[in-house]
Design a protein around this motif. Structure first.
Motif, PDB file in Angstrom:
ATOM      1  N   UNK A  78       0.927  -1.261  -0.091  1.00  0.00           N
ATOM      2  CA  UNK A  78      -0.069   0.007   0.115  1.00  0.00           C
ATOM      3  C   UNK A  78       0.748   1.306   0.091  1.00  0.00           C
ATOM      4  N   UNK A  79       2.213   1.223   0.038  1.00  0.00           N
ATOM      5  CA  UNK A  79       3.093   2.212   0.040  1.00  0.00           C
ATOM      6  C   UNK A  79       2.729   3.440  -0.993  1.00  0.00           C
ATOM      7  N   UNK A  80       2.217   3.015  -1.947  1.00  0.00           N
ATOM      8  CA  UNK A  80       2.124   3.985  -3.129  1.00  0.00           C
ATOM      9  C   UNK A  80       0.771   4.931  -2.954  1.00  0.00           C
ATOM     10  N   UNK A  81      -0.070   4.481  -2.032  1.00  0.00           N
ATOM     11  CA  UNK A  81      -1.148   5.231  -1.716  1.00  0.00           C
ATOM     12  C   UNK A  81      -0.984   5.950  -0.307  1.00  0.00           C
ATOM     13  N   UNK A  82      -0.098   5.472   0.311  1.00  0.00           N
ATOM     14  CA  UNK A  82       0.057   6.052   1.812  1.00  0.00           C
ATOM     15  C   UNK A  82       0.321   7.673   1.854  1.00  0.00           C
ATOM     16  N   UNK A  83      -0.097   8.037   3.077  1.00  0.00           N
ATOM     17  CA  UNK A  83       0.313   9.445   3.287  1.00  0.00           C
ATOM     18  C   UNK A  83       1.312   9.757   3.173  1.00  0.00           C
ATOM     19  N   UNK A  84       1.816  10.954   2.413  1.00  0.00           N
ATOM     20  CA  UNK A  84       3.096  11.358   2.121  1.00  0.00           C
ATOM     21  C   UNK A  84       3.750  12.169   3.134  1.00  0.00           C
ATOM     22  N   UNK A  85       2.922  12.547   4.352  1.00  0.00           N
ATOM     23  CA  UNK A  85       3.499  13.187   5.338  1.00  0.00           C
ATOM     24  C   UNK A  85       3.992  12.343   6.511  1.00  0.00           C
ATOM     25  N   UNK A  86       3.777  10.932   6.283  1.00  0.00           N
ATOM     26  CA  UNK A  86       4.249   9.885   7.289  1.00  0.00           C
ATOM     27  C   UNK A  86       5.435   9.195   6.784  1.00  0.00           C
ATOM     28  N   UNK A  87       6.451   9.591   7.872  1.00  0.00           N
ATOM     29  CA  UNK A  87       7.899   8.850   7.460  1.00  0.00           C
ATOM     30  C   UNK A  87       7.674   7.540   7.271  1.00  0.00           C
ATOM     31  N   UNK A  88       8.525   7.176   6.205  1.00  0.00           N
ATOM     32  CA  UNK A  88       8.472   5.631   5.856  1.00  0.00           C
ATOM     33  C   UNK A  88       9.099   4.715   6.950  1.00  0.00           C
ATOM     34  N   UNK A  89       8.569   3.586   7.311  1.00  0.00           N
ATOM     35  CA  UNK A  89       8.932   2.788   8.182  1.00  0.00           C
ATOM     36  C   UNK A  89       8.921   1.357   7.896  1.00  0.00           C
ATOM     37  N   UNK A  90       9.718   0.541   7.967  1.00  0.00           N
ATOM     38  CA  UNK A  90       9.504  -0.940   7.754  1.00  0.00           C
ATOM     39  C   UNK A  90       9.773  -1.581   9.322  1.00  0.00           C
ATOM     40  N   UNK A  91       8.719  -2.144   9.762  1.00  0.00           N
ATOM     41  CA  UNK A  91       8.625  -2.786  10.909  1.00  0.00           C
ATOM     42  C   UNK A  91       9.304  -4.119  11.011  1.00  0.00           C
ATOM     43  N   UNK A  92       9.435  -4.628   9.906  1.00  0.00           N
ATOM     44  CA  UNK A  92      10.203  -5.813   9.896  1.00  0.00           C
ATOM     45  C   UNK A  92      11.374  -5.766   8.802  1.00  0.00           C
ATOM     46  N   UNK A  93      12.379  -5.246   9.090  1.00  0.00           N
ATOM     47  CA  UNK A  93      13.461  -5.082   8.141  1.00  0.00           C
ATOM     48  C   UNK A  93      14.359  -6.500   8.074  1.00  0.00           C
ATOM     49  N   UNK A  94      14.983  -6.785   6.889  1.00  0.00           N
ATOM     50  CA  UNK A  94      15.253  -8.078   6.658  1.00  0.00           C
ATOM     51  C   UNK A  94      16.364  -8.540   7.531  1.00  0.00           C
ATOM     52  N   UNK A  95      17.290  -7.675   7.976  1.00  0.00           N
ATOM     53  CA  UNK A  95      18.409  -7.934   8.912  1.00  0.00           C
ATOM     54  C   UNK A  95      17.940  -8.160  10.197  1.00  0.00           C
ATOM     55  N   UNK A  96      16.931  -7.918  10.857  1.00  0.00           N
ATOM     56  CA  UNK A  96      16.230  -8.111  12.115  1.00  0.00           C
ATOM     57  C   UNK A  96      15.026  -9.062  11.996  1.00  0.00           C
ATOM     58  N   UNK A  97      14.555  -9.608  10.688  1.00  0.00           N
ATOM     59  CA  UNK A  97      13.431 -10.572  10.744  1.00  0.00           C
ATOM     60  C   UNK A  97      13.500 -11.655  11.704  1.00  0.00           C
ATOM     61  N   UNK A  98      14.712 -12.292  11.635  1.00  0.00           N
ATOM     62  CA  UNK A  98      14.878 -13.584  12.277  1.00  0.00           C
ATOM     63  C   UNK A  98      14.598 -13.412  13.920  1.00  0.00           C
ATOM     64  N   UNK A  99      15.359 -12.234  14.362  1.00  0.00           N
ATOM     65  CA  UNK A  99      15.166 -11.794  15.931  1.00  0.00           C
ATOM     66  C   UNK A  99      13.876 -11.577  16.284  1.00  0.00           C
ATOM     67  N   UNK A 100      13.144 -10.579  15.488  1.00  0.00           N
ATOM     68  CA  UNK A 100      11.799 -10.236  15.433  1.00  0.00           C
ATOM     69  C   UNK A 100      10.903 -11.395  15.678  1.00  0.00           C
ATOM     70  N   UNK A 101      11.026 -12.423  14.820  1.00  0.00           N
ATOM     71  CA  UNK A 101       9.870 -13.642  15.029  1.00  0.00           C
ATOM     72  C   UNK A 101      10.417 -14.318  15.926  1.00  0.00           C
TER      73      UNK A 101
END
Length: 364
Positions: A183-206
């Motif tokens: 949905x990023x292409x439709x997201x509010x432009x004034x909201x800073x981009x954030x990835x809650x599951x970055x690839x380098x942290x995904x294993x630890x997050x899980x």
């Protein structure tokens, strides 16, 4: 089953959570559910920690203008969740559905609940109407998706307005869908981009999510709905053992952050995994913010409060609540306290809502 609250298994006194039934995804390659603005809708309860996950993620990803929200009444009766009666509302203002909490205002403190009953239908306070079909019950939405549905009517629900069916009703999968970037292409432009599951942290997050879910997120329910004394004592001890595990992780992390960045900069990097806000924080937050207001007394998780027994966890909680607006703007202490204390008759038969704690969450 659509009972007002899940019950313990009479055979062993333990609480067992029902698996979700609708498990589709949204993607450009999906044959049916493709990303689009204003096509999908969230049905939530502001009291429910699982639905709260979805609201927070929707706001963090800048999707409040892309995916609308309808909020069920805080009281869940013997027929499950319900909406405010459409006939009782003067207008059907869909614009209100595109705020962080779907048009229901969230305050940093709960109000006195004397005189508030399960039949209070205050627009924008007790919940909202179903903006799409003017249904009276969430169960009707489930039957609209599947006339033979036989499970419980849970939130959150990610609904497709185009095909008029449920895409997904598993909160962990819904937040991954919202975070996936579709949905990023439709997201509010004034909201800073954030990835809650970055690839380098995904294993630890899980890994963190797995033990936090079983022992803390669901652990408070296994404690509160325990049907035998020995089951309750085992589950309560387990919850607090894992709260201490989180406390130990945060204590070491904060000391290292102060060493590396100084005391002033440390809070901006104070998170469960890595040095950025991730899904692990979102999933833990919805339980911890409810802990002192309801789980201590209602679910008998009263070995300690968070604020008195877990200094670093309390600091982490206050840091997130006060510094990240998507968390505070979707946390409704009135819905949280009223729902738990007045919907679970087997736990609190008189339906009396405690006044404390004061404050619901400490200052920053």
């Amino acid at each position: 089953m659509s009972s007002s609250a899940p019950l313990a298994d009479p055979r062993d006194g333990s609480f067992k959570r029902q698996a979700s039934s609708f498990r589709e995804v949204i993607s450009h390659s999906h044959p049916v559910f493709k990303p689009a603005a204003s096509r999908y809708w969230l049905y939530v309860s502001l009291a429910c920690p699982w639905a709260h996950r979805a609201l927070i993620t929707r706001a963090l990803k800048g999707l409040t203008s892309v995916i609308g929200v309808s909020v069920v009444h805080w009281h869940m009766d013997s027929k499950g969740w319900r909406f405010l009666p459409f006939e009782s509302q003067e207008t059907d203002n869909r614009n209100l559905c595109f705020g962080p909490s779907g048009g229901v205002k969230c305050l940093p403190h709960s109000k006195p609940t004397n005189g508030v009953t399960s039949e209070s239908y205050r627009a924008g306070i007790d919940g909202t109407i179903d903006h799409n079909y003017h249904l009276s019950r969430l169960s009707e939405l489930y039957y609209k998706a599947d006339s033979n549905y036989g499970g419980r009517f849970t939130v959150p629900v990610l609904w497709d307005l185009e095909t008029q069916t449920i895409v997904n009703n598993e909160s962990s999968e819904i937040i991954r869908i919202l975070n996936s970037g579709v949905f990023d292409e439709f997201a509010d432009t004034d909201t800073p981009s954030i990835n809650l599951v970055p690839q380098e942290l995904e294993k630890e997050i899980d890994e963190v999510n797995e033990w936090v879910y079983d022992n803390i997120n669901n652990g408070v329910y296994k404690t509160g709905f325990a049907g035998k004394q020995e089951v309750y004592e085992r589950e309560a001890a387990n919850v607090f053992a894992h709260l201490q595990k989180v406390e130990n992780i945060l204590e070491k992390k904060y000391a290292k952050l102060i060493e590396n960045y100084g005391e002033k900069a440390a809070p901006s990097k104070f998170f469960i995994v890595g040095e950025q806000l991730t899904e692990a924080d979102v999933r833990l937050y919805t339980t911890i913010v409810r802990f002192d207001p309801v789980y201590v007394q209602h679910f008998k998780c009263n070995i300690s409060t968070i604020r008195d027994g877990f200094k670093m966890l309390d600091l982490w909680l206050r840091n997130i609540y006060w510094n990240f607006e998507p968390f505070s703007s979707t946390t409704n202490f009135d819905h949280i306290k009223l729902h738990y204390t007045r919907s679970h008759a087997q736990i609190n038969p008189l339906g009396i809502t405690p006044l404390g704690p004061k404050p619901d969450i400490g200052p920053l």
